[in-house]
Scaffold this motif. Structure first.
Motif, PDB file in Angstrom:
ATOM      1  N   PHE A 151     -17.956 -25.298  -9.398  1.00  0.00           N
ATOM      2  CA  PHE A 151     -17.141 -25.102  -8.203  1.00  0.00           C
ATOM      3  C   PHE A 151     -17.924 -25.544  -6.964  1.00  0.00           C
ATOM      4  O   PHE A 151     -19.132 -25.317  -6.879  1.00  0.00           O
ATOM      5  CB  PHE A 151     -16.739 -23.636  -8.045  1.00  0.00           C
ATOM      6  CG  PHE A 151     -15.806 -23.143  -9.101  1.00  0.00           C
ATOM      7  CD1 PHE A 151     -14.439 -23.383  -8.997  1.00  0.00           C
ATOM      8  CD2 PHE A 151     -16.282 -22.444 -10.205  1.00  0.00           C
ATOM      9  CE1 PHE A 151     -13.570 -22.934  -9.970  1.00  0.00           C
ATOM     10  CE2 PHE A 151     -15.411 -21.986 -11.186  1.00  0.00           C
ATOM     11  CZ  PHE A 151     -14.052 -22.230 -11.074  1.00  0.00           C
ATOM     12  N   PRO A 152     -17.257 -26.166  -5.980  1.00  0.00           N
ATOM     13  CA  PRO A 152     -17.948 -26.519  -4.732  1.00  0.00           C
ATOM     14  C   PRO A 152     -18.477 -25.278  -4.028  1.00  0.00           C
ATOM     15  O   PRO A 152     -17.811 -24.230  -3.995  1.00  0.00           O
ATOM     16  CB  PRO A 152     -16.845 -27.209  -3.908  1.00  0.00           C
ATOM     17  CG  PRO A 152     -15.820 -27.630  -4.900  1.00  0.00           C
ATOM     18  CD  PRO A 152     -15.860 -26.614  -6.006  1.00  0.00           C
ATOM     19  N   ALA A 153     -19.679 -25.392  -3.472  1.00  0.00           N
ATOM     20  CA  ALA A 153     -20.324 -24.240  -2.833  1.00  0.00           C
ATOM     21  C   ALA A 153     -19.495 -23.719  -1.668  1.00  0.00           C
ATOM     22  O   ALA A 153     -19.345 -22.502  -1.491  1.00  0.00           O
ATOM     23  CB  ALA A 153     -21.726 -24.621  -2.366  1.00  0.00           C
ATOM     24  N   ILE A 154     -18.939 -24.615  -0.867  1.00  0.00           N
ATOM     25  CA  ILE A 154     -18.183 -24.183   0.302  1.00  0.00           C
ATOM     26  C   ILE A 154     -16.928 -23.429  -0.111  1.00  0.00           C
ATOM     27  O   ILE A 154     -16.523 -22.464   0.540  1.00  0.00           O
ATOM     28  CB  ILE A 154     -17.828 -25.403   1.195  1.00  0.00           C
ATOM     29  CG1 ILE A 154     -17.144 -24.956   2.469  1.00  0.00           C
ATOM     30  CG2 ILE A 154     -16.975 -26.390   0.431  1.00  0.00           C
ATOM     31  CD1 ILE A 154     -17.993 -24.177   3.402  1.00  0.00           C
ATOM     32  N   LEU A 155     -16.306 -23.838  -1.223  1.00  0.00           N
ATOM     33  CA  LEU A 155     -15.095 -23.158  -1.702  1.00  0.00           C
ATOM     34  C   LEU A 155     -15.418 -21.742  -2.162  1.00  0.00           C
ATOM     35  O   LEU A 155     -14.701 -20.790  -1.829  1.00  0.00           O
ATOM     36  CB  LEU A 155     -14.471 -23.966  -2.833  1.00  0.00           C
ATOM     37  CG  LEU A 155     -13.233 -23.345  -3.496  1.00  0.00           C
ATOM     38  CD1 LEU A 155     -12.116 -23.171  -2.479  1.00  0.00           C
ATOM     39  CD2 LEU A 155     -12.757 -24.207  -4.664  1.00  0.00           C
ATOM     40  N   VAL A 156     -16.506 -21.594  -2.926  1.00  0.00           N
ATOM     41  CA  VAL A 156     -16.902 -20.262  -3.394  1.00  0.00           C
ATOM     42  C   VAL A 156     -17.242 -19.360  -2.209  1.00  0.00           C
ATOM     43  O   VAL A 156     -16.848 -18.183  -2.168  1.00  0.00           O
ATOM     44  CB  VAL A 156     -18.097 -20.372  -4.355  1.00  0.00           C
ATOM     45  CG1 VAL A 156     -18.585 -18.989  -4.777  1.00  0.00           C
ATOM     46  CG2 VAL A 156     -17.727 -21.192  -5.575  1.00  0.00           C
ATOM     47  N   ALA A 157     -17.964 -19.905  -1.227  1.00  0.00           N
ATOM     48  CA  ALA A 157     -18.338 -19.110  -0.058  1.00  0.00           C
ATOM     49  C   ALA A 157     -17.103 -18.683   0.733  1.00  0.00           C
ATOM     50  O   ALA A 157     -17.026 -17.541   1.214  1.00  0.00           O
ATOM     51  CB  ALA A 157     -19.295 -19.901   0.828  1.00  0.00           C
ATOM     52  N   LEU A 158     -16.143 -19.565   0.890  1.00  0.00           N
ATOM     53  CA  LEU A 158     -14.915 -19.224   1.620  1.00  0.00           C
ATOM     54  C   LEU A 158     -14.142 -18.113   0.920  1.00  0.00           C
ATOM     55  O   LEU A 158     -13.641 -17.185   1.570  1.00  0.00           O
ATOM     56  CB  LEU A 158     -14.037 -20.464   1.768  1.00  0.00           C
ATOM     57  CG  LEU A 158     -14.481 -21.505   2.803  1.00  0.00           C
ATOM     58  CD1 LEU A 158     -13.636 -22.766   2.694  1.00  0.00           C
ATOM     59  CD2 LEU A 158     -14.398 -20.932   4.210  1.00  0.00           C
ATOM     60  N   ILE A 159     -14.051 -18.188  -0.402  1.00  0.00           N
ATOM     61  CA  ILE A 159     -13.335 -17.148  -1.148  1.00  0.00           C
ATOM     62  C   ILE A 159     -14.055 -15.806  -1.022  1.00  0.00           C
ATOM     63  O   ILE A 159     -13.426 -14.755  -0.810  1.00  0.00           O
ATOM     64  CB  ILE A 159     -13.198 -17.562  -2.625  1.00  0.00           C
ATOM     65  CG1 ILE A 159     -12.308 -18.795  -2.747  1.00  0.00           C
ATOM     66  CG2 ILE A 159     -12.644 -16.412  -3.457  1.00  0.00           C
ATOM     67  CD1 ILE A 159     -12.239 -19.367  -4.150  1.00  0.00           C
ATOM     68  N   LEU A 160     -15.383 -15.832  -1.145  1.00  0.00           N
ATOM     69  CA  LEU A 160     -16.147 -14.585  -1.054  1.00  0.00           C
ATOM     70  C   LEU A 160     -16.023 -13.950   0.323  1.00  0.00           C
ATOM     71  O   LEU A 160     -15.848 -12.721   0.440  1.00  0.00           O
ATOM     72  CB  LEU A 160     -17.616 -14.859  -1.375  1.00  0.00           C
ATOM     73  CG  LEU A 160     -17.929 -15.210  -2.826  1.00  0.00           C
ATOM     74  CD1 LEU A 160     -19.386 -15.650  -2.971  1.00  0.00           C
ATOM     75  CD2 LEU A 160     -17.654 -14.014  -3.736  1.00  0.00           C
ATOM     76  N   LEU A 161     -16.100 -14.752   1.380  1.00  0.00           N
ATOM     77  CA  LEU A 161     -16.010 -14.202   2.732  1.00  0.00           C
ATOM     78  C   LEU A 161     -14.587 -13.754   3.053  1.00  0.00           C
ATOM     79  O   LEU A 161     -14.394 -12.861   3.887  1.00  0.00           O
ATOM     80  CB  LEU A 161     -16.485 -15.235   3.751  1.00  0.00           C
ATOM     81  CG  LEU A 161     -17.994 -15.491   3.729  1.00  0.00           C
ATOM     82  CD1 LEU A 161     -18.374 -16.604   4.681  1.00  0.00           C
ATOM     83  CD2 LEU A 161     -18.761 -14.218   4.082  1.00  0.00           C
ATOM     84  N   ALA A 162     -13.594 -14.359   2.421  1.00  0.00           N
ATOM     85  CA  ALA A 162     -12.231 -13.866   2.595  1.00  0.00           C
ATOM     86  C   ALA A 162     -12.079 -12.471   2.001  1.00  0.00           C
ATOM     87  O   ALA A 162     -11.277 -11.659   2.477  1.00  0.00           O
ATOM     88  CB  ALA A 162     -11.247 -14.834   1.940  1.00  0.00           C
ATOM     89  N   ILE A 163     -12.867 -12.185   0.965  1.00  0.00           N
ATOM     90  CA  ILE A 163     -12.836 -10.856   0.339  1.00  0.00           C
ATOM     91  C   ILE A 163     -13.740  -9.871   1.076  1.00  0.00           C
ATOM     92  O   ILE A 163     -13.344  -8.719   1.333  1.00  0.00           O
ATOM     93  CB  ILE A 163     -13.264 -10.966  -1.136  1.00  0.00           C
ATOM     94  CG1 ILE A 163     -12.285 -11.857  -1.907  1.00  0.00           C
ATOM     95  CG2 ILE A 163     -13.338  -9.583  -1.788  1.00  0.00           C
ATOM     96  CD1 ILE A 163     -12.737 -12.169  -3.323  1.00  0.00           C
ATOM     97  N   LEU A 164     -14.956 -10.321   1.418  1.00  0.00           N
ATOM     98  CA  LEU A 164     -15.941  -9.424   2.020  1.00  0.00           C
ATOM     99  C   LEU A 164     -15.716  -9.206   3.506  1.00  0.00           C
ATOM    100  O   LEU A 164     -16.055  -8.155   4.041  1.00  0.00           O
ATOM    101  CB  LEU A 164     -17.349  -9.995   1.804  1.00  0.00           C
ATOM    102  CG  LEU A 164     -17.808 -10.151   0.353  1.00  0.00           C
ATOM    103  CD1 LEU A 164     -19.156 -10.859   0.298  1.00  0.00           C
ATOM    104  CD2 LEU A 164     -17.890  -8.798  -0.338  1.00  0.00           C
TER     105      LEU A 164
END
Length: 308
Positions: A151-164
Protein backbone atom coordinates in the motif's frame (compact mmCIF):
# COMPACT_ATOMS: atom_id res chain seq x y z
CA UNK A 1 78.21 -11.67 25.15
CA UNK A 2 76.76 -10.38 21.86
CA UNK A 3 76.71 -6.66 21.10
CA UNK A 4 73.29 -4.89 20.93
CA UNK A 5 71.94 -4.25 17.47
CA UNK A 6 72.55 -0.73 16.19
CA UNK A 7 69.91 0.96 14.02
CA UNK A 8 71.37 2.48 10.87
CA UNK A 9 69.99 4.94 8.35
CA UNK A 10 69.25 2.02 6.02
CA UNK A 11 66.92 0.39 8.53
CA UNK A 12 63.40 -0.39 7.23
CA UNK A 13 60.86 2.32 8.06
CA UNK A 14 58.18 1.56 10.61
CA UNK A 15 54.94 0.72 8.75
CA UNK A 16 52.08 3.14 9.39
CA UNK A 17 49.43 2.16 11.87
CA UNK A 18 46.45 0.66 10.02
CA UNK A 19 43.21 2.65 10.01
CA UNK A 20 40.26 1.53 12.03
CA UNK A 21 36.94 1.13 10.14
CA UNK A 22 35.59 4.34 11.70
CA UNK A 23 38.72 6.30 10.72
CA UNK A 24 38.41 5.06 7.13
CA UNK A 25 34.71 5.92 7.09
CA UNK A 26 35.39 9.44 8.37
CA UNK A 27 38.22 10.01 5.88
CA UNK A 28 36.22 8.84 2.88
CA UNK A 29 33.13 10.73 4.02
CA UNK A 30 35.01 14.02 4.38
CA UNK A 31 36.61 13.49 0.96
CA UNK A 32 33.18 13.79 -0.71
CA UNK A 33 32.14 17.43 -1.11
CA UNK A 34 28.46 16.68 -1.55
CA UNK A 35 28.43 14.60 1.64
CA UNK A 36 30.16 17.40 3.55
CA UNK A 37 27.65 19.90 2.15
CA UNK A 38 24.79 17.66 3.27
CA UNK A 39 26.33 17.34 6.74
CA UNK A 40 26.68 21.12 7.02
CA UNK A 41 23.04 21.63 5.99
CA UNK A 42 21.90 18.94 8.42
CA UNK A 43 23.90 20.33 11.35
CA UNK A 44 22.68 23.87 10.64
CA UNK A 45 19.07 22.67 10.49
CA UNK A 46 19.35 20.82 13.79
CA UNK A 47 21.07 23.74 15.53
CA UNK A 48 18.43 26.19 14.34
CA UNK A 49 15.66 23.87 15.55
CA UNK A 50 17.26 23.29 18.97
CA UNK A 51 18.11 26.95 19.57
CA UNK A 52 14.80 28.31 18.23
CA UNK A 53 13.55 29.70 21.60
CA UNK A 54 16.77 31.73 21.98
CA UNK A 55 17.50 32.89 18.43
CA UNK A 56 14.01 33.44 17.02
CA UNK A 57 13.10 37.17 16.93
CA UNK A 58 9.55 36.37 18.07
CA UNK A 59 7.53 33.58 19.62
CA UNK A 60 5.13 33.09 16.70
CA UNK A 61 2.69 31.08 18.78
CA UNK A 62 2.29 33.58 21.61
CA UNK A 63 -0.96 35.33 20.66
CA UNK A 64 -0.24 38.21 23.03
CA UNK A 65 2.82 39.23 21.01
CA UNK A 66 1.09 39.31 17.60
CA UNK A 67 -0.27 42.50 16.03
CA UNK A 68 -2.95 42.14 13.36
CA UNK A 69 -1.57 45.25 11.61
CA UNK A 70 1.58 43.25 10.81
CA UNK A 71 -0.36 40.70 8.77
CA UNK A 72 1.11 39.67 5.37
CA UNK A 73 3.99 42.13 5.42
CA UNK A 74 6.61 41.58 2.67
CA UNK A 75 10.22 40.56 3.50
CA UNK A 76 12.30 43.30 5.10
CA UNK A 77 9.33 45.17 6.61
CA UNK A 78 9.32 46.50 10.15
CA UNK A 79 6.60 45.88 12.68
CA UNK A 80 3.93 48.52 13.37
CA UNK A 81 5.71 49.55 16.58
CA UNK A 82 9.15 49.44 14.91
CA UNK A 83 10.52 46.87 17.36
CA UNK A 84 11.06 43.95 14.95
CA UNK A 85 12.29 43.66 11.38
CA UNK A 86 10.54 40.84 9.54
CA UNK A 87 13.39 39.63 7.33
CA UNK A 88 11.21 36.99 5.64
CA UNK A 89 7.91 38.81 6.04
CA UNK A 90 4.83 37.72 7.98
CA UNK A 91 1.93 35.36 7.29
CA UNK A 92 -1.81 35.88 7.48
CA UNK A 93 -1.76 35.64 11.29
CA UNK A 94 0.95 38.35 11.59
CA UNK A 95 3.58 35.83 12.65
CA UNK A 96 7.22 36.43 11.80
CA UNK A 97 8.03 33.84 9.13
CA UNK A 98 11.66 33.48 10.18
CA UNK A 99 10.62 32.64 13.74
CA UNK A 100 7.82 30.37 12.53
CA UNK A 101 10.29 28.44 10.36
CA UNK A 102 12.68 27.99 13.30
CA UNK A 103 9.86 26.58 15.44
CA UNK A 104 8.44 24.59 12.53
CA UNK A 105 11.76 22.85 12.01
CA UNK A 106 11.63 21.68 15.64
CA UNK A 107 8.25 20.01 15.18
CA UNK A 108 9.18 18.44 11.83
CA UNK A 109 12.48 17.04 13.15
CA UNK A 110 10.90 15.74 16.36
CA UNK A 111 8.04 14.04 14.53
CA UNK A 112 10.38 12.55 11.93
CA UNK A 113 13.10 11.54 14.40
CA UNK A 114 10.82 9.91 16.99
CA UNK A 115 8.83 8.03 14.35
CA UNK A 116 11.97 6.75 12.60
CA UNK A 117 13.62 5.61 15.85
CA UNK A 118 10.47 3.78 16.96
CA UNK A 119 9.99 2.22 13.50
CA UNK A 120 13.68 1.20 13.50
CA UNK A 121 13.30 -0.53 16.88
CA UNK A 122 10.10 -2.37 15.92
CA UNK A 123 11.23 -3.31 12.43
CA UNK A 124 14.65 -4.51 13.60
CA UNK A 125 13.12 -6.86 16.16
CA UNK A 126 10.63 -8.24 13.63
CA UNK A 127 13.32 -8.77 11.01
CA UNK A 128 15.77 -10.43 13.42
CA UNK A 129 13.11 -12.78 14.80
CA UNK A 130 12.01 -13.75 11.29
CA UNK A 131 15.58 -14.52 10.17
CA UNK A 132 16.58 -16.34 13.36
CA UNK A 133 13.61 -18.72 13.64
CA UNK A 134 12.78 -19.10 9.95
CA UNK A 135 10.01 -21.52 8.95
CA UNK A 136 6.43 -20.49 9.58
CA UNK A 137 7.53 -17.59 11.81
CA UNK A 138 9.51 -16.07 8.94
CA UNK A 139 6.71 -16.72 6.44
CA UNK A 140 4.04 -15.16 8.65
CA UNK A 141 6.01 -12.05 9.57
CA UNK A 142 7.19 -11.43 6.01
CA UNK A 143 3.66 -11.79 4.60
CA UNK A 144 2.56 -9.07 7.02
CA UNK A 145 5.48 -6.93 5.82
CA UNK A 146 4.57 -7.59 2.18
CA UNK A 147 0.97 -6.53 2.80
CA UNK A 148 2.17 -3.37 4.52
CA UNK A 149 4.56 -2.49 1.69
CA UNK A 150 1.94 -3.13 -1.01
CA UNK A 151 0.00 0.00 0.00
CA UNK A 152 1.24 3.57 -0.67
CA UNK A 153 2.60 5.17 2.49
CA UNK A 154 0.56 8.35 2.07
CA UNK A 155 -2.67 6.34 1.69
CA UNK A 156 -2.04 4.34 4.86
CA UNK A 157 -1.15 7.51 6.78
CA UNK A 158 -4.31 9.28 5.59
CA UNK A 159 -6.52 6.38 6.66
CA UNK A 160 -4.85 6.15 10.07
CA UNK A 161 -5.15 9.89 10.74
CA UNK A 162 -8.78 9.83 9.65
CA UNK A 163 -9.31 7.28 12.44
CA UNK A 164 -6.96 8.73 15.07
CA UNK A 165 -7.59 12.45 14.44
CA UNK A 166 -5.17 15.38 14.43
CA UNK A 167 -2.23 15.84 16.79
CA UNK A 168 1.52 15.51 16.90
CA UNK A 169 1.29 12.20 18.75
CA UNK A 170 -1.23 10.89 16.21
CA UNK A 171 1.08 11.79 13.33
CA UNK A 172 3.98 10.01 15.04
CA UNK A 173 1.89 6.85 15.51
CA UNK A 174 0.81 6.93 11.87
CA UNK A 175 4.38 7.36 10.63
CA UNK A 176 5.62 4.50 12.82
CA UNK A 177 3.01 2.16 11.35
CA UNK A 178 3.89 3.33 7.84
CA UNK A 179 7.68 2.92 8.22
CA UNK A 180 8.38 -0.14 10.36
CA UNK A 181 8.05 -2.59 7.44
CA UNK A 182 11.00 -1.02 5.58
CA UNK A 183 13.29 -1.69 8.52
CA UNK A 184 11.90 -5.21 9.04
CA UNK A 185 12.72 -6.16 5.46
CA UNK A 186 16.24 -4.71 5.66
CA UNK A 187 16.93 -6.24 9.10
CA UNK A 188 15.83 -9.68 7.91
CA UNK A 189 18.15 -9.51 4.91
CA UNK A 190 21.14 -8.55 7.04
CA UNK A 191 20.26 -11.06 9.77
CA UNK A 192 20.07 -13.97 7.30
CA UNK A 193 23.74 -13.35 6.45
CA UNK A 194 24.72 -13.16 10.13
CA UNK A 195 22.61 -16.21 11.01
CA UNK A 196 24.91 -18.50 9.02
CA UNK A 197 28.14 -17.28 10.66
CA UNK A 198 30.13 -19.22 13.21
CA UNK A 199 29.72 -16.83 16.12
CA UNK A 200 25.95 -17.42 16.09
CA UNK A 201 26.48 -21.19 16.11
CA UNK A 202 28.95 -20.79 18.97
CA UNK A 203 26.44 -18.74 20.95
CA UNK A 204 23.81 -21.42 20.40
CA UNK A 205 26.21 -24.15 21.53
CA UNK A 206 26.75 -22.18 24.74
CA UNK A 207 22.98 -22.38 25.31
CA UNK A 208 22.53 -18.61 25.25
CA UNK A 209 18.90 -17.52 25.04
CA UNK A 210 17.66 -16.29 21.68
CA UNK A 211 16.95 -12.74 22.94
CA UNK A 212 20.59 -12.42 23.98
CA UNK A 213 21.84 -13.86 20.68
CA UNK A 214 19.65 -11.45 18.70
CA UNK A 215 20.19 -8.26 20.68
CA UNK A 216 23.80 -8.66 21.82
CA UNK A 217 25.42 -10.52 18.93
CA UNK A 218 23.41 -10.24 15.70
CA UNK A 219 21.90 -6.77 16.01
CA UNK A 220 25.20 -4.82 16.24
CA UNK A 221 26.40 -6.46 13.01
CA UNK A 222 23.11 -5.64 11.27
CA UNK A 223 23.11 -1.96 12.23
CA UNK A 224 25.18 -0.36 9.39
CA UNK A 225 22.55 -0.84 6.64
CA UNK A 226 19.77 0.04 9.09
CA UNK A 227 21.50 3.32 9.98
CA UNK A 228 21.70 4.23 6.30
CA UNK A 229 18.02 3.44 5.78
CA UNK A 230 17.12 5.44 8.90
CA UNK A 231 19.00 8.50 7.61
CA UNK A 232 17.20 8.42 4.26
CA UNK A 233 13.87 7.49 5.82
CA UNK A 234 14.10 10.48 8.17
CA UNK A 235 13.93 12.76 5.13
CA UNK A 236 10.96 10.74 3.88
CA UNK A 237 9.21 11.03 7.26
CA UNK A 238 9.68 14.81 7.36
CA UNK A 239 8.33 15.14 3.82
CA UNK A 240 5.38 12.87 4.64
CA UNK A 241 4.53 14.82 7.80
CA UNK A 242 4.65 18.06 5.81
CA UNK A 243 2.37 16.56 3.16
CA UNK A 244 -0.15 15.41 5.77
CA UNK A 245 -0.10 18.81 7.48
CA UNK A 246 -0.49 20.55 4.12
CA UNK A 247 -3.57 18.41 3.43
CA UNK A 248 -4.99 19.44 6.81
CA UNK A 249 -4.96 16.01 8.47
CA UNK A 250 -1.62 16.14 10.31
CA UNK A 251 -0.37 18.67 12.82
CA UNK A 252 -3.12 21.02 14.09
CA UNK A 253 -3.12 24.73 13.21
CA UNK A 254 -1.97 25.68 16.71
CA UNK A 255 1.29 23.71 16.33
CA UNK A 256 4.33 24.91 14.34
CA UNK A 257 5.15 22.74 11.34
CA UNK A 258 6.74 23.41 7.96
CA UNK A 259 3.87 21.69 6.20
CA UNK A 260 1.34 23.77 8.10
CA UNK A 261 3.22 26.98 7.27
CA UNK A 262 3.21 26.08 3.57
CA UNK A 263 -0.50 25.29 3.77
CA UNK A 264 -1.25 28.61 5.50
CA UNK A 265 0.29 30.57 2.64
CA UNK A 266 -1.09 28.52 -0.23
CA UNK A 267 -4.37 30.46 -0.35
CA UNK A 268 -2.44 33.75 -0.67
CA UNK A 269 -0.21 32.66 -3.58
CA UNK A 270 -2.48 34.06 -6.31
CA UNK A 271 -2.76 37.40 -4.50
CA UNK A 272 1.02 37.95 -4.73
CA UNK A 273 1.98 37.01 -1.15
CA UNK A 274 4.40 34.35 -2.36
CA UNK A 275 6.76 34.53 0.64
CA UNK A 276 4.28 32.95 3.05
CA UNK A 277 4.71 29.53 1.36
CA UNK A 278 8.00 30.08 -0.46
CA UNK A 279 10.39 30.44 2.49
CA UNK A 280 8.97 27.50 4.53
CA UNK A 281 9.24 25.44 1.36
CA UNK A 282 12.90 26.39 1.00
CA UNK A 283 13.55 25.41 4.63
CA UNK A 284 11.86 22.04 4.06
CA UNK A 285 13.93 21.46 0.90
CA UNK A 286 17.20 22.31 2.70
CA UNK A 287 16.47 19.82 5.50
CA UNK A 288 15.52 17.03 3.09
CA UNK A 289 18.46 17.66 0.73
CA UNK A 290 20.93 17.60 3.64
CA UNK A 291 19.58 14.29 4.92
CA UNK A 292 19.55 12.73 1.44
CA UNK A 293 23.13 13.78 0.66
CA UNK A 294 24.39 12.32 3.94
CA UNK A 295 22.33 9.15 3.59
CA UNK A 296 23.33 8.52 -0.02
CA UNK A 297 27.04 8.77 0.73
CA UNK A 298 26.75 6.60 3.84
CA UNK A 299 25.05 3.99 1.66
CA UNK A 300 27.96 4.07 -0.79
CA UNK A 301 30.53 3.77 2.01
CA UNK A 302 28.86 0.96 3.93
CA UNK A 303 27.66 -1.06 0.94
CA UNK A 304 30.28 -1.40 -1.81
CA UNK A 305 27.69 -2.82 -4.24
CA UNK A 306 26.11 0.65 -4.42
CA UNK A 307 29.38 2.54 -4.92
CA UNK A 308 29.48 4.51 -8.17
Amino acid sequence: MSEPAVLTADAAPVPPKPETPWQRLRREFLANRLAVLGLVLLVATVLVAVLAPWIAPQDPYDIGKLDIFDSKLPPGSRSADGAITYWLGTDGQARDLLSAIFYGLRTSLVVGGVSVLAALAIGSVVGLVAAYFGGWVDALLMRIVDIQLSFPAILVALILLAILGKGVDKVIIALIIVQWAYFARAARGAALVERAKEYVEAAQCMSLGWPRVLMRHMLPNCMPPLIVIATIDLAHAIALESTLSFLGVGVPVTEPSLGMLISNGFEFMLSGHYWISFFPGIALAVAIIGLNLVGDHLRDLLNPHHAR
